[in-house]
Structure formats: C-alpha cells, structure tokens
Scaffold this active site. Sequence first.
Site, short mmCIF file in Angstrom:
data_model
loop_
_atom_site.label_atom_id
_atom_site.label_comp_id
_atom_site.label_asym_id
_atom_site.label_seq_id
_atom_site.Cartn_x
_atom_site.Cartn_y
_atom_site.Cartn_z
N SER A 94 0.54 -1.11 0.49
CA SER A 94 -0.26 0.42 0.04
C SER A 94 0.75 0.93 0.48
O SER A 94 0.61 2.29 -0.02
CB SER A 94 -0.73 0.00 1.05
OG SER A 94 -1.39 -1.25 1.25
N GLY A 95 1.82 1.70 0.87
CA GLY A 95 2.53 2.59 0.93
C GLY A 95 3.56 2.94 0.00
O GLY A 95 3.76 4.02 -0.57
N THR B 239 1.18 -7.35 1.64
CA THR B 239 -0.82 -7.80 2.75
C THR B 239 -1.73 -7.50 2.49
O THR B 239 -2.21 -8.10 2.72
CB THR B 239 -0.12 -6.99 3.84
OG1 THR B 239 0.91 -7.71 4.21
CG2 THR B 239 -0.41 -8.16 5.28
N CYS B 240 -2.58 -5.84 2.09
CA CYS B 240 -3.53 -5.59 2.59
C CYS B 240 -4.33 -6.39 0.22
O CYS B 240 -5.53 -7.07 0.86
CB CYS B 240 -3.85 -4.15 2.14
SG CYS B 240 -5.24 -3.49 2.68
N CYS C 215 -6.81 -7.03 3.85
CA CYS C 215 -7.79 -5.98 3.81
C CYS C 215 -8.74 -6.55 3.01
O CYS C 215 -10.17 -7.28 2.96
CB CYS C 215 -7.81 -4.79 3.82
SG CYS C 215 -5.96 -4.35 4.56
N LYS D 114 -10.09 -10.47 3.67
CA LYS D 114 -11.02 -10.64 4.56
C LYS D 114 -12.30 -10.53 4.76
O LYS D 114 -12.71 -11.15 4.54
CB LYS D 114 -9.58 -10.04 5.35
CG LYS D 114 -10.09 -9.83 7.08
CD LYS D 114 -11.45 -9.31 7.26
CE LYS D 114 -11.29 -7.18 7.11
NZ LYS D 114 -9.98 -7.11 8.44
N ALA E 207 15.47 -6.88 -3.48
CA ALA E 207 15.48 -5.62 -2.92
C ALA E 207 16.73 -6.12 -1.47
O ALA E 207 16.22 -5.87 -0.50
CB ALA E 207 15.83 -4.90 -2.86
N GLU F 108 -11.73 -11.08 13.53
CA GLU F 108 -12.61 -11.36 12.05
C GLU F 108 -12.49 -12.61 12.00
O GLU F 108 -13.51 -12.66 10.99
CB GLU F 108 -11.41 -10.22 11.69
CG GLU F 108 -11.61 -8.80 11.78
CD GLU F 108 -10.86 -7.65 10.93
OE1 GLU F 108 -9.85 -8.59 10.14
OE2 GLU F 108 -11.28 -6.79 10.97
N ARG G 249 -4.63 -14.98 25.65
CA ARG G 249 -3.83 -15.37 26.76
C ARG G 249 -4.46 -13.78 28.29
O ARG G 249 -4.21 -14.55 29.17
CB ARG G 249 -2.52 -14.99 26.96
CG ARG G 249 -2.16 -13.60 26.30
CD ARG G 249 -0.81 -13.43 25.28
NE ARG G 249 0.10 -12.41 25.37
CZ ARG G 249 0.67 -11.69 24.71
NH1 ARG G 249 1.94 -12.88 25.10
NH2 ARG G 249 0.83 -10.29 24.31
N GLY H 233 -0.25 -11.01 16.01
CA GLY H 233 0.77 -10.16 15.93
C GLY H 233 1.63 -9.45 14.30
O GLY H 233 0.98 -10.75 14.34
N ALA I 241 -12.22 0.59 11.90
CA ALA I 241 -13.49 -0.41 12.29
C ALA I 241 -13.01 -2.64 12.30
O ALA I 241 -11.09 -2.88 11.91
CB ALA I 241 -13.92 -0.57 10.42
N HIS J 30 -34.14 8.57 8.97
CA HIS J 30 -35.13 7.46 9.62
C HIS J 30 -35.32 6.42 8.60
O HIS J 30 -36.02 7.23 7.81
CB HIS J 30 -35.87 8.79 10.38
CG HIS J 30 -36.62 7.52 11.36
ND1 HIS J 30 -36.07 6.73 12.51
CD2 HIS J 30 -38.31 7.17 10.84
CE1 HIS J 30 -37.56 6.24 13.02
NE2 HIS J 30 -38.70 6.04 12.28
N GLU K 151 -28.77 7.13 13.14
CA GLU K 151 -30.48 8.25 13.63
C GLU K 151 -29.47 7.84 14.67
O GLU K 151 -29.85 9.15 15.36
CB GLU K 151 -31.23 8.17 12.71
CG GLU K 151 -32.09 7.08 13.34
CD GLU K 151 -33.56 7.59 13.18
OE1 GLU K 151 -34.15 8.50 13.00
OE2 GLU K 151 -33.95 6.35 12.72
#
Length: 454
Positions: free
Chosen positions: A15-16, A42-43, A48, A51, A115, A181, A198, A262, A341, A436, A441
């Site tokens: 991503s970055g 990864t994303c 993401c 998933k 690299a 998730e 844990r 992690g 989220a 509504h 709301e």
Amino acid sequence: MSKFDFDLFVIGAGSGGVRAARMAASMGVRVGIAEERYLGGTCVNVGCVPKKLYVYASQYAESFSEAAGFGLHAADIRFNWETLRDNKTQEITRLNGIYRNLLVNSGCQLIEGRATVSGPQSVTVNGQEYSAERILVAVGGWPFVPNIPGAEHIITSNEVFDLDTFPKRILIVGGGYIAIEFAGVFAGLGCETQLIHRGDLFLKGFDQEIREYTAQEVAKKGVQLRFNTEISSIQKLADGQLEVTLKQGETQCVDQVMYATGRTPKTTGLGLETAGVELAPNGAIKVDEQFQTSVPSIYAVGDVIDRVQLTPVALAEGMALVRRLYGQGSPDVEYEMIATAVFSQPNIGTVGFTEEEAVKRFPQLDVYRSEFRSMKHTLSGSEERTLMKLLVDRHSDRVVGVHMVGADAGEIIQGIAVALKAGATKATFDSTIGIHPTAAEEFVTMRDVTRQYG
Ligand code: NDP
C-alpha cells in the site's frame, strides 16, 4: 544528468510503497520499485481485501436463516469453500494486474525480485546493483508466531485464505483484529470455532465497554471464547488431526490452529543495519517526523515503522513523504482521531478516545450510551444487539470519542470521523437531523447523559 540510476528507489510494492512510487513518478521523479512477492502487498493479497470478501461470504449463511422471518425460505443451502477461495484468488489476480498497470503507466520501473540495501544510496535486486539518490523502505510486516513445540503446524493470515479444505474445527489464538475477524468468518461459514486469548478480555486498547459488549455479541454468533488460556504444544496425529495441549493441561483435537498474535516489521536480511539504519528492538525502522531514518538518504513508511498498522495510514505516510520531498511540502501526518473498524460480526467502528483515555484527558466528561435491537432483528429472529457511545468533553462540548458495535459500524463511523476532525460539538450532533429509520440516526438523537465524570 543525474549520477544515479533512479531519483527514488522504493522497496516493497504494498500500500505505502505503491502510492509513494506512483505519486512521485507522476511528478516526474525517476522511480524504481522492487517487489519480491505480490503486487499490492499484505492488504491486497493476504489482508484487508480477501478478508472482507470472506466476511461477506460468512454473513450470507446468517442472512439465509434470518430471511425466514421475512417470509423467504431458502432451501438446500450449501457452502463450497473451493468456490469462495478460487473466486477470491481470481479477484486478487485481477487486482494484482491493476497494480502492475498503475505502476508501469505512471512511469515507474518495476523490478521483480528481492531487494536489499547495499549502501546509503544503492540497492541490489537479482544480483544487479542500482544507485538511487533516495531509498524508501516500505516492506511491511509479517505474522509473528511464538515458538512453541509443534509451531510448524500453525497457520497464520498468510495461509488461511488458501487452505485446501475448509476445516470442521478451528482454534484461533490471539485477541486482536485478525483473530476476531477470522473467528467470525469461520463460525459464520459453519466451522466449530474457538478463540483462545492469553488475557482476561480481547481487543486491548479499545474502549472497555466495547470490548465487553463485543465478547457478548461474538459469543452469540457461536464463537467459543476462552480467555486466560494459552497453548503449550501442538502435535499432528496420524490421521492429520492436530492435538492441542493447553497450558492448563487439557488436550483437544482440531483440524486447524491459526495464530493471529501480531505482526512484526519485515526487516530481517534487508541490509539495513549494514547501511547504518537504526532499528527498534522489534526490528521496526526508526524514523523522524519526516519519515527519514538515521541514514539521511533512506526513508521508511507503513507497517515497517510500526506506528499504526493500517493501510490508509501507510498511504497517508507515503503521500506526505512524496509531497515533502518532491512537491510543495506537506503537513505532518495526524495520528490522532484515526477511525478504524474491526470486521467482526457484528462490526466495531471507533474514532477518538476510549472512555478510559478520555476521562484522564477531559476531567469533565459526559458519556452518552444507547443499546438496542436494530429494526431488522425485530423480524429476523437474531439476538444481535447494537451499542453506540458518544464521549463529550463538557467543558468545550466537543465530541471526543465515538464507538459502535453493530451492523455496518465500519461504514457509519467513517462519516462521524469527518465530523470529529472538523471539531463537531454535541450541539452540532444534536442539531443534525437524523435519517429515519436507520441505526445511525441514534448518534444524533442521544439526549440523556448515561454517565458523568467531574
Ligand atoms: P494485534 O496486534 O491487533 O493483536 C495481537 C494479539 O495477539 C493481542 O491480543 C496479543 O495479546 C496477542 N499475542 C501477542 N503475542 C502473543 C503470544 N506470544 N501468545 C499469545 N497471544 C499473543 O495483531 P493482529 O495479528 O490481530 O493484527 C495485526 C495488525 O494488523 C493490527 O494491529 C491492525 O493494526 C492490523 N489489522 C487491521 C485490520 C482492520 O483495520 N480491520 C484487520 C486486520 C489487521 P495482548 O493483548 O495480551 O498483547
């Protein structure tokens, strides 16, 4: 004519890295980018995107059964793992192609291979050395698995998307985003699912009430939660089952054991130490506010700097860096008020301070809380309930934290995050007219303070 092969060499097309590379190339910078594994990082490949596709899949089963209350009866519902897995793979392959085109069409030179940094201004890929005025390291992270006997039988988020067969029983270890998730995904798709953590309660760092409420809701969906529990060893039996022994001594057999304990920065063997780049004890690259490492020509963004492991943060960091180096300058990336989220079932959406943090920071704090069964579930038969919280600094009337557990919380919180960034007060929320009938709301109709501090 520059004496370097490239103005900027980016290591890692996640991503970055991709965002920084494309943006720089569009400004006329001569960019090289190396990727050893998969375009999009990864994303796109093991995070993401797949998933979220699996979360959608797992919600269908529930929707089919809930439909009966609305008069719709679905017969012969069967789940075919191979269809889901292979359709997912096809979609990811399509996205990989898009990433390739985006890079190449923006003028970057894509070099596929691993690299390594061979000096402050040089990078080696596939045995060839390239010189670059600046190097950007955006190699991301990698799942961390504790070294227990039988660890070779453990799967992580790297393998879980592509299993040959769908497990009947899975044991998921961890109490963060990924564990929760995936517990929802497996339980939703009919797998007997246990989540082992844990600590006393999962989701450390989230609002305490949200953590407790999520535990209650996740358990309703059929996930067996076991806190204060750890695995001591795993043994593969002759028939392929995994026999898991807990630290308490109890044993049980499952088909898969997934660890989501992690992710660590993926800096091993990159040549960074040789080039003089300082690393934190966990391998994260140390950078200053400008994303510059201890070697002035080398920069780093994204999960590898281990600030906030979220795709949109890596994108923001990559763009801020490129604007600063090649554009008109850039304000610092703001790490406060990042909305996030958890795509648990139901979702968690959160922005701003937790109640525990807010009360320390804003001694006069008002907490507005609302808990209800959403309209859909009046007919669906589901026991799912929704929780919403607003935290208000009474002194300034500013809303300083918003939390939700409920359907579409991820979608709802994004808009609220804009309001909070703009400095919305409780009066602003109160004067906003609701839509509504929606669950959202409720955020503009909470009038009674539930708890007051100070
Ligand atoms: P997290 O860092 O969120 O959670 C790790 C969990 O593993 C914690 O509960 C931790 O326990 C536990 N843990 C750590 N070490 C051990 C150990 N040795 N034995 C047992 N348990 C252990 O990591 P994830 O892997 O879930 O996700 C990585 C990151 O990816 C997240 O932090 C998030 O930033 C990002 N992500 C974001 C998503 C999203 O935006 N929806 C989705 C997925 C990932 P303890 O609490 O006790 O420390």
